[in-house]
Write a protein that holds these residues in place. Structure first.
Motif, PDB file in Angstrom:
ATOM      1  N   LYS A  15     -60.835 -44.283  -7.996  1.00  0.00           N
ATOM      2  CA  LYS A  15     -59.795 -44.144  -9.005  1.00  0.00           C
ATOM      3  C   LYS A  15     -60.104 -45.035 -10.202  1.00  0.00           C
ATOM      4  N   LYS A  16     -59.844 -44.521 -11.381  1.00  0.00           N
ATOM      5  CA  LYS A  16     -60.073 -45.301 -12.588  1.00  0.00           C
ATOM      6  C   LYS A  16     -58.967 -46.334 -12.767  1.00  0.00           C
TER       7      LYS A  16
ATOM      8  N   GLU B  57     -53.956 -40.307 -16.719  1.00  0.00           N
ATOM      9  CA  GLU B  57     -54.868 -41.106 -17.536  1.00  0.00           C
ATOM     10  C   GLU B  57     -54.673 -40.793 -19.016  1.00  0.00           C
TER      11      GLU B  57
ATOM     12  N   PHE C  62     -58.824 -45.864 -19.648  1.00  0.00           N
ATOM     13  CA  PHE C  62     -59.138 -45.859 -18.225  1.00  0.00           C
ATOM     14  C   PHE C  62     -60.642 -45.740 -18.036  1.00  0.00           C
ATOM     15  N   ALA C  63     -61.151 -46.408 -16.995  1.00  0.00           N
ATOM     16  CA  ALA C  63     -62.574 -46.303 -16.644  1.00  0.00           C
ATOM     17  C   ALA C  63     -62.734 -46.675 -15.180  1.00  0.00           C
ATOM     18  N   GLU C  64     -63.852 -46.238 -14.602  1.00  0.00           N
ATOM     19  CA  GLU C  64     -64.199 -46.691 -13.255  1.00  0.00           C
ATOM     20  C   GLU C  64     -64.330 -48.211 -13.323  1.00  0.00           C
ATOM     21  N   LYS C  65     -63.921 -48.890 -12.268  1.00  0.00           N
ATOM     22  CA  LYS C  65     -63.932 -50.351 -12.270  1.00  0.00           C
ATOM     23  C   LYS C  65     -65.299 -50.914 -12.671  1.00  0.00           C
TER      24      LYS C  65
END
Length: 126
Positions: free
Chosen positions: A3-4, A78, A100-103
């Motif tokens: 999850k982003k 998002e 939002f972004a991937e960790k």
């Protein structure tokens, strides 16, 4: 698929909120710094870079304060947002970017925003 996560960046800017908002919320303003070509129709921005086009729907906006957009291909929860704040201490205008972004990609995405915002500031003379 992970999850982003939502992340936020702040950039002090020497510019009035009204002028800054024009660069964040109009096709002409966004085309100056955000994308090669920008169109707006039926509450949807079309952004083009090197022949690739992405669409983002305006979710919410308030003049001279913020605009929140949703990439049409992204999950519904998002968004990315440009918010204009005034520091109570310094009376300085601050551009807040939320995305939002991937960790593991937050650092790279943050650098991309920093590059984009640097171009914006160059365009507005800040």
């Amino acid at each position: 698929m992970s999850k982003k996560v939502l992340y936020e960046l702040e950039f002090p800017v020497r510019c009035s909120p009204g002028i800054l908002y024009e660069f964040l919320s109009t096709p002409a303003g966004l085309q100056e710094w955000f994308a090669d070509k920008v169109d707006f129709r039926d509450n949807v921005f079309s952004f083009s870079w090197n022949g690739t086009t992405e669409e983002a729907e305006v979710m919410e906006q308030e003049e001279d304060e913020f605009i929140r957009l949703h990439w049409t291909h992204a999950p519904k929860d998002e968004f990315f947002e440009f918010r204009i704040q005034i520091s109570e201490v310094t009376n300085e205008t601050i551009l807040v970017v939320k995305d939002f972004a991937e960790k593991k990609e937050v650092k790279d995405q943050s650098q991309l925003w920093e590059y984009q915002v640097k171009d914006l500031f160059h365009r507005i003379g800040s």
